[in-house]
Design a protein around this motif. Structure first.
Motif, mmCIF file in Angstrom:
data_model
loop_
_atom_site.group_PDB
_atom_site.id
_atom_site.type_symbol
_atom_site.label_atom_id
_atom_site.label_comp_id
_atom_site.label_asym_id
_atom_site.label_seq_id
_atom_site.Cartn_x
_atom_site.Cartn_y
_atom_site.Cartn_z
ATOM 1 N N VAL A 1 -2.177 -2.280 1.865
ATOM 2 C CA VAL A 1 -1.190 -1.319 1.378
ATOM 3 C C VAL A 1 -1.655 0.113 1.598
ATOM 4 C CG1 VAL A 1 0.029 -2.752 -0.278
ATOM 5 C CG2 VAL A 1 -2.111 -1.685 -0.958
ATOM 6 N N SER A 2 -2.944 0.360 1.384
ATOM 7 C CA SER A 2 -3.445 1.725 1.550
ATOM 8 C C SER A 2 -3.329 2.175 2.997
ATOM 9 C CB SER A 2 -4.902 1.821 1.098
ATOM 10 O OG SER A 2 -4.995 1.587 -0.281
ATOM 11 N N GLY A 3 -3.744 1.300 3.903
ATOM 12 C CA GLY A 3 -3.663 1.644 5.315
ATOM 13 C C GLY A 3 -2.228 1.896 5.742
ATOM 14 N N THR B 1 -0.823 15.058 0.004
ATOM 15 C CA THR B 1 -0.154 14.094 -0.866
ATOM 16 C C THR B 1 -1.146 12.991 -1.163
ATOM 17 O OG1 THR B 1 2.054 14.527 -0.032
ATOM 18 C CG2 THR B 1 1.676 12.368 -0.972
ATOM 19 N N SER B 2 -1.218 12.615 -2.407
ATOM 20 C CA SER B 2 -2.107 11.534 -2.791
ATOM 21 C C SER B 2 -1.283 10.525 -3.588
ATOM 22 C CB SER B 2 -3.255 12.096 -3.620
ATOM 23 O OG SER B 2 -4.188 11.088 -3.897
ATOM 24 N N VAL B 3 -1.466 9.270 -3.288
ATOM 25 C CA VAL B 3 -0.711 8.234 -3.999
ATOM 26 C C VAL B 3 -1.690 7.213 -4.565
ATOM 27 C CG1 VAL B 3 1.119 6.505 -3.842
ATOM 28 C CG2 VAL B 3 1.173 8.489 -2.339
ATOM 29 N N ARG B 4 -1.476 6.825 -5.787
ATOM 30 C CA ARG B 4 -2.269 5.753 -6.377
ATOM 31 C C ARG B 4 -1.375 4.757 -7.072
ATOM 32 N NH1 ARG B 4 -8.194 7.563 -8.617
ATOM 33 N NH2 ARG B 4 -8.750 8.461 -6.615
ATOM 34 N N ILE C 1 2.520 8.184 5.607
ATOM 35 C CA ILE C 1 2.605 9.570 5.132
ATOM 36 C C ILE C 1 2.119 10.533 6.223
ATOM 37 C CG2 ILE C 1 1.703 11.221 3.448
ATOM 38 C CD1 ILE C 1 1.892 9.043 1.359
ATOM 39 N N ALA C 2 1.061 10.135 6.915
ATOM 40 C CA ALA C 2 0.575 10.971 8.020
ATOM 41 C C ALA C 2 1.679 11.121 9.071
ATOM 42 C CB ALA C 2 -0.677 10.366 8.633
ATOM 43 N N GLU C 3 2.406 10.055 9.309
ATOM 44 C CA GLU C 3 3.496 10.106 10.292
ATOM 45 C C GLU C 3 4.637 10.998 9.817
ATOM 46 O OE1 GLU C 3 3.070 5.782 12.521
ATOM 47 O OE2 GLU C 3 4.381 5.941 10.784
ATOM 48 N N LEU D 1 0.422 2.821 3.866
ATOM 49 C CA LEU D 1 1.033 4.034 3.327
ATOM 50 C C LEU D 1 0.349 5.290 3.864
ATOM 51 C CD1 LEU D 1 3.351 4.778 1.518
ATOM 52 C CD2 LEU D 1 1.758 4.999 -0.371
ATOM 53 N N HIS D 2 -0.956 5.212 4.033
ATOM 54 C CA HIS D 2 -1.701 6.342 4.590
ATOM 55 C C HIS D 2 -1.125 6.717 5.963
ATOM 56 C CE1 HIS D 2 -5.936 8.273 5.006
ATOM 57 N NE2 HIS D 2 -5.070 8.924 5.733
ATOM 58 N N ALA D 3 -0.968 5.703 6.787
ATOM 59 C CA ALA D 3 -0.440 5.954 8.125
ATOM 60 C C ALA D 3 0.982 6.499 8.044
ATOM 61 C CB ALA D 3 -0.462 4.668 8.938
ATOM 62 N N PHE E 1 4.365 13.569 7.825
ATOM 63 C CA PHE E 1 3.899 14.946 8.023
ATOM 64 C C PHE E 1 4.084 15.345 9.485
ATOM 65 C CE2 PHE E 1 0.544 15.184 4.368
ATOM 66 C CZ PHE E 1 1.575 15.024 3.455
#
Lengths: 364, 1051
Positions: free
Chosen positions: B963-965, B726-729, B971-973, B967-969, B975
């Motif tokens: 925000v990137s950190g 998943t990629s979010v921008r 989404i990883a969670e 959301l990245h974390a 998954f």
């Protein structure tokens, strides 16, 4: 039109080895991007600098999240957040704990304390390694030290078990921990020619022979505050080493020792005359080093003493390595023929290790 | 009748330090179900507590079992103050409620806290003892299986496809309750999570009841969404397709009486292979239980006409691209009649499926869509679902009438979506109008022979392209030609659909992802003025999106779009349109004409030069694309076609939308068909920009392909490596001088850069294909555009690809001619008990499952089929079947050949290519994919639906990496939690995974952010084909002797 947010999360965590290296080396994102551009990756892939920037950021973020887990590698194996194939996990751990030769030479034998940490700026300037990377390496040393400090059993095994490092790397860490614990001086100018490998070699020999664990006796009472088996030198052994003094203090014994060595080596040594002339000095040096090891201060200076008292004299006389080896073998062995000398076992325990160290340390 | 839920808390690990003084935690666990709570003992001073609790037993109604989640809370015991919560685990126990799925849930679950994220893990074991309930008036629907997969799941076959089911429940959003002002963010988030979990359970149960009422036993293509309406409430709605499924691999499935939970279905005799392309069996078996009549679905969906509030601003657009045929007349008419009668009894003859059993789909009319703008603050009774039900009913009615206009009685690939901004809500629905074969619909009693003859008229690979509507009475102007494949029926010049490419479609070359992107500024307005403004813009947007798609399609040299999904999102001051589809070249459709550019001032020399320069560029691009996607249709001379193509050069004129007055919007002509060539008229800067933007789309780097459908047309030899991501921008637009052009450019760049980044990141997988690329666009704030992409990258074998494309073409040629070989394929499929409609049926395994089946020789079983209703000529077929079955048993080489042919994937390929074994890992690998299959593997069991909703909030945004950190974390969670649940069910993969919602809100000034994510998928067990072979070669040996040879033939 700036990207406010830009992330990529894979079900299997993507690890780019090149970016990982840049991250470990402590480069900032912009520096890393510049370095990647210079590597020609844009031409190879037809990507744009913006793509590279976003990719690098992503990887850096991933590594930052992984760093917490890398501090306790078994956690990385059991965690559920990042799905990483085992081979990649091993690579992440191994690379994270890999250190720079230049850096380790600067801190080897130093106390892994806040004070040393403050000096990292200077080390960074001196070695050209980024401060970030210096910090990571220093923290790794300290972390491993803290974890295994209180543990019983083989130092290498403990490190391997708790940090899942390769055998080679675990041995190196054992050396670092051993040096830090005993605070051996390695930074003096005289010692600059020595590599980390030289010291690690010595450390291994010393751990094998001079520590409590080396004797192979488990502490009788588990509660007793016995020294850590592999980390600390065997105090009793160090005390006993005083007894070796007789080898130089007793003039007859010294002369006998010298004649035994000279007889055996005559004609075999290229530097025989120099050896003959220097024998008493050299022997005095080696034995005095042993006798002094009861004091912590002198333990720390072990390597300085060895260089000053033995290695430098030999080098100034241009002894070839083969001659040093012949001499040391004979020097150690001849003691067995000294009838009045009672401490054969002690002598072997001391000289066996010292001989190995000296031979390793004898180079330009 | 109640069931008994049993829960055991085993241990915890990696717990956070809750007591600073000791650096340890005194953890205990609360287990809650419904209103009952149990507690474990406190395990003092440990981060890895071993509770080893007794079995906590809950005695509950099965209605509650379906609705309620099991809630496990881990707390830190504190003697002096209140106990601190460490985190929670919600476990949906639905998978334990039907027999074929999981029997136990057991494993490590991440402990999740909405403020801190994952904090350690807990090991839990859950079991359910369910007592069978024979009460007809029950409120529960245990036993109905749910699948997110939009095709018939792999190890099942469809006995009957009943049709559309929908449901909608409304509740007050806890975030908007008064109590939210005084409770902590954590409490508020948890209340929301729990509520949505409850509502999902209720929704699923209600849909299950409808399915039981229809006498089905499963819902396929189940799509559940939630709408955060704000003040007016929280809506959870779901649609799906009710089916009666039979399990394929289990021996019981062959004996018609077991296995299916509802008594009526037991009576249905074994239904034989429904593949009309390989044989000509009818629906044949008289369904004994067809005496009951389908009750009109009024009772299924609450209907009310109290939609006074709605503004009726629905722009109506039937996007169709079609054509007609004058032959096939009487049969077609008859078929239509019958299908009609079968379908007309339903309120909505919709199907959420995108791939179908062979023969199900007869003709495809084109895309139908409807949108409606509603005001949420006008809902009379916001707590009741009536108004929303009425809204959707209205839209569905719209869709139905569009489909009818296209001469179709059904809509397939149907989906619904919403976009909400403040009080304005756009409801959208779209699908593909189609004519279906009534055989699979329960009350379709078509004479076998009629259908047979009809089917003979439909050559394989092009039938679905033939127009379903009347040539003389076309719903919209279209350009028709005779089918390039069979030369008998009429086909349109282009075909747009929302479904996957049918398995038997003949495609030339490869496909590619085609996107149309569009932004339109809109004035900020309130209420009705706002809704009116939006409604006025919508038709223009639809039109332009369509134009863009058409232009890009032509530029690629292709003639059909599959998987088309048009998303229109509404923001404060703009509307965004994003259409994604997979372009292909269908052999049955005519070669697309080029694009011609016409200037409006033909006398200006330099202008002329510019135009011709552009023209050259366009022509070059088309040529390049044809080469890139390997589109080399065979040259066909005029005479062979024998069709009345008016001119060799097709000309059609495209009118720009500006010329149309807004009054006429309802009569938008989107087909461009009437005139011949495809001329882009450059009459203003806008048009110029459009042409430019056409050319800015960069093709993926070599070694990469992309599509948004399940499979990439033209690539059939997947290797086993897959990477779902998943990629979010989010981009912030500079508010100065925003124009439509600048917006369009920004949006276009955003999407293109995102794709470029994906290609770069996945470069190590080359050659690979991005499949099921799913873009979602939203406008979370004034100047923010958020794009979310989920897709899977699958590697394939490049060398093998070339070969198979060749054989593919060969195969299609072979198919077109009536070859005896084809007959030989049939019995194989028959005895393997009807191929599932999987794009890659691993026929070998079916053969094995058939032959290694409880010792009954394959032939015997094949003949045990009830053929009584077959027409006379069928009896000769039976002989053939018997004969073939013998051949299979003997294991002739011929059979092997047909096996290979039946499966488009080079199976030999997978054998040596399993992923590096991860046996050493302590955490089992769980694959995730948005596709319904796993390349190189066979799904052996469906464990149940995964439907999870999470909220994550932070008040320390900077500290968590911005925000990137954050959301990245998160989404990883997400998954990780999905994987953990699948693993606990005993599965090793999630298929048909979809991230339905990713709502992200930030407030950097306050250092806060919040995100809501909703994901779903099907938990499955898969077995690598390489491993399967080992098992299968051993198994038949132990089984029965004749089967032995059958097993070995394929290895």
């Amino acid at each position: 039109m700036a990207s406010e947010l830009d992330i990529f999360v894979g079900n299997t965590t993507l690890i780019d080895e090149d970016v990982y290296r840049l991250w470990l080396d402590g480069y900032s994102v912009s520096d890393a991007v510049a370095l990647r551009v210079r590597s020609g990756i844009l031409e190879q892939t037809g990507a744009t600098a913006a793509v590279l920037q976003s990719d690098t950021m992503d990887h850096y973020r991933t590594f930052q999240m992984l760093e917490r887990l890398l501090h306790a590698p078994p956690k990385l194996l059991h965690q559920l957040i990042f799905q990483i194939p085992p081979s990649r996990q091993a690579l992440l751990i191994e690379r994270y704990y890999t250190f720079d030769e230049a850096f380790v030479r600067e801190v080897l034998g130093k106390k892994l304390s806040k004070g040393t940490k403050k000096d990292l700026d200077d080390i960074s300037t001196k070695t050209g390694i980024t401060l970030k990377s210096c910090r990571r390496q220093f923290d790794n040393f300290k972390r491993v030290f803290k974890v295994v400090e209180e543990m019983r059993g083989s130092l290498v095994d403990n490190i391997q078990q708790h940090f899942l490092l390769s055998d080679r790397l675990a041995r190196d860490y054992a050396a670092i921990v051993f040096f830090a614990n005993n605070r051996f001086e390695t930074g003096k100018k005289k010692l600059q020619y020595l590599s980390f490998g030289d010291f690690a070699f010595c450390a291994e020999l010393m751990i094998q022979n001079w520590t409590l664990g080396a004797v192979g006796e488990a502490p009788t009472e588990p509660d007793s505050q016995v020294d850590d088996m592999d980390m600390d030198l065997d105090k009793e052994f160090l005390q006993d080493l005083k007894e070796l003094k007789v080898l130089v203090a007793d003039k007859d014994l010294l002369d006998l020792h010298k004649s035994l060595v000279c007889t055996a080596l005559r004609g075999k040594l290229g530097v025989f005359s120099e050896m003959e002339a220097n024998f008493k000095n050299l022997s005095r040096g080696l034995v005095n080093v042993a006798a002094k090891l009861t004091h912590n201060k002198d333990v720390r200076d072990l390597f300085v003493d060895l260089v000053e008292k033995f290695l430098e004299p030999c080098r100034s006389d241009h002894w070839p390595l083969s001659d040093v080896r012949l001499f040391l073998n004979q020097y150690s062995a001849s003691v067995h023929s000294l009838d009045g000398f009672r401490y054969q076992a002690l002598w072997d325990r001391y000289m066996g290790t010292l001989r190995g160290c000296l031979l390793r340390l004898y180079h330009d | 009748m109640p069931g008994k839920l049993k829960v055991k808390i085993v241990a915890g690990r990696h717990l956070p330090v809750m007591d600073r003084a000791s650096d340890l935690t005194d953890a205990f666990v609360e287990v809650k179900f419904g209103n009952t709570t149990f507690k474990t003992d406190v395990y003092h001073k440990s981060l890895n507590p071993q509770w080893n609790s007794e079995w906590f037993k809950f005695e509950v109604d099965d209605e509650d079992l379906q609705d309620e989640p099991l809630q496990i809370t881990v707390l830190d015991h504190d003697t002096y103050s209140a106990n601190d919560a460490i985190g929670k685990v919600y476990i949906d126990i639905d998978p334990l409620l039907y027999s074929e799925a999981a029997t136990v849930i057991s494993g490590w679950f991440p402990i999740y806290d909405t403020i801190h994220g994952i904090r350690g893990e807990i090991n839990v074991v859950v079991k359910v003892d369910l007592f069978n309930d024979l009460n007809r008036f029950r409120q529960s629907s245990c036993g109905v299986k749910f699948f997110c997969t939009t095709s018939i799941p792999k190890c099942y076959k469809a006995v009957i496809i009943h049709g559309f089911v929908e449901e909608l429940v409304v509740n007050e959003d806890p975030e908007y309750q008064w109590i939210d002002r005084i409770r902590t963010p954590r409490a508020s988030n948890e209340a929301r999570q729990r509520l949505i979990s409850l509502m999902s359970g209720e929704l699923q149960r209600k849909i299950g009841l409808k399915v039981l009422e229809m006498r089905g036993n499963a819902v396929v293509g189940y799509l559940q969404c939630f709408d955060l309406e704000g003040e007016s409430g929280l809506v959870v709605r779901a649609i799906g397709t009710a089916c009666t499924l039979d399990k394929l691999s289990s021996p019981a499935a062959f004996l018609p009486a077991c296995n299916s939970p509802s008594k009526e279905i037991k009576e249905i005799p074994f239904n034989e292979d429904p593949n009309p392309n390989t044989h000509s069996s009818g629906p044949s078996t008289p369904l004994k239980n067809q005496t009951y009549s389908f009750s009109p679905s009024k009772s299924y969906s609450r209907q009310s006409s109290s939609s006074d509030t709605d503004l009726s601003l629905t722009p109506k657009t039937g996007m169709g691209s079609g054509s007609a045929g004058k032959e096939g007349g009487p049969f077609k008419a008859l078929l239509r009649q019958q299908t009609q009668s079968a379908l007309e009894q339903r309120e909505f003859p919709f199907f959420t499926l995108t791939a179908f059993p062979p023969g199900f789909l007869v003709h495809v009319g084109g895309v139908v869509s409807a949108r409606s703008v509603k005001l949420l603050d006008r809902i009379h009774n916001p707590d009741e679902p009536e108004t929303r039900d009425a809204w959707w009913a209205e839209i569905r009615q719209e869709i139905k009438s569009h489909a009818k206009a296209l001469g179709c009685h059904a809509v397939v690939g149907y989906s619904e979506s919403t976009s909400i901004c403040e009080e304005v809500c756009i409801l959208s629905a779209s699908g593909t109008a189609a004519v279906l074969n009534p055989r699979f619909l329960q009350d379709g009693t078509v004479e076998g022979c009629l259908e047979q003859r009809l089917e003979e008229n439909l050559p394989a690979g092009c039938g679905f392209c033939h127009i379903p509507y009347d040539e003389l009475n076309m719903p919209f102007p279209a350009h028709l030609t005779y089918c390039y494949n069979c030369r008998k029926q009429k086909v349109p010049d282009v075909l747009f659909t929302t479904i996957d490419l049918p398995m038997d479609a003949t495609v030339i070359g490869k496909g590619c992802l085609i996107q149309a992107r569009l932004c339109r500024l809109k004035k900020k307005a309130q209420a009705e003025a706002n809704a009116t403004a939006i409604s006025n813009l919508l038709p223009f947007m639809e039109y332009e999106v369509h134009t863009q798609l058409m232009n890009k399609l032509k530029l690629k040299g292709m003639n059909a779009l599959f998987g088309l999904r048009i998303q229109i999102s509404v923001g404060e001051n703009m509307l965004m349109g994003l259409a994604s589809a997979t372009g292909v070249y269908l052999a049955a459709l005519p070669t697309p004409g080029g694009i011609q550019i016409a200037g409006k001032t033909p006398n200006d020399g330099s202008y002329e030069q510019h135009i011709s320069h552009m023209q050259k560029k366009i022509n070059d691009t088309i040529a390049k694309n044809k080469e890139l996607y390997e589109i080399n249709p065979p040259e066909i001379s005029e005479e062979i076609i024998g069709s009345p193509i008016p001119e060799p050069r097709q000309r059609s004129r495209l009118l720009r939308s500006q010329s149309e007055s807004s009054d006429e919007v309802t009569e938008l002509d989107l087909s461009h068909g009437k005139k011949d060539a495809f001329v882009l008229e450059i009459d203003d800067t806008d048009a110029m920009e459009d042409v430019h933007s056409l050319l800015t789309d960069v093709p993926p780097p070599s070694g990469f392909y992309s599509c948004n459908t399940e499979i990439m047309p033209g690539i059939n030899n997947w290797t086993s490596e897959i990477q779902m991501f998943t990629s979010v921008r989010v981009i912030r637009l500079s508010s100065l001088n925003l124009t439509n052009q600048a917006l369009n450019k920004n949006f276009n760049d955003l999407c293109e850069n995102l794709l470029k980044s994906l290609y770069f990141k996945l470069r190590s997988m080359i050659p690979c294909c991005l499949c099921h690329v799913n873009f979602t666009v939203s406008l979370p704030e004034d100047e923010l555009i958020q794009v979310t992409v989920t897709a899977v990258a699958i590697t394939f074998d490049k060398n093998q690809a070339l070969q198979t494309t060749k054989t593919h073409v060969e195969k299609s040629l072979q198919r077109a001619s009536t070859d005896n070989e084809e007959l030989l394929q049939f019995p194989l499929e028959l005895c393997s008990d009807s191929l599932p409609p999987h794009p890659f049926p691993p026929a070998k395994e079916h053969l094995e499952s058939a032959s290694s089946n409880s010792g009954i020789p394959a032939a015997q079983r094949a003949t045990s089929v009830d053929y009584s209703s077959f027409a006379d000529r069928c009896s000769s077929w039976i002989e053939l079947i018997k004969l073939k079955a013998q051949t299979i048993r003997r294991g002739s080489i011929k059979t092997t050949v047909t096996v290979e042919k039946a499966s488009p994937m080079g199976e030999g390929n997978f054998r040596n290519r399993s992923t590096p074994s991860c046996a050493n890992s302590t955490v089992g690998v769980v694959k995730m994919t948005p596709l319904s299959f796993i390349p190189g593997a066979k799904i052996t069991k469906y464990l149940g639906i995964i439907n999870m909703f999470f909220i994550r909030e932070t008040t320390s945004l900077r500290e968590e990496g911005g925000v990137s950190g954050f959301l990245h974390a998160f989404i990883a969670e997400v998954f990780a939690m999905v994987r953990a649940h699948v693993a606990a069910l005993g599965g090793n993969a999630v298929v048909s995974y979809i991230m339905k919602q990713c709502v992200f809100m930030e407030n950097p000034n306050k250092n806060q952010a919040q995100c809501l994510i909703n994901v779903s998928g099907d938990a499955v067990v898969f077995v690598r084909e390489s491993e399967l072979e080992v098992i299968s070669t051993q198994q038949p040996a132990a089984n029965c002797q004749p089967a032995c040879t059958g097993g070995e033939v394929t290895t």
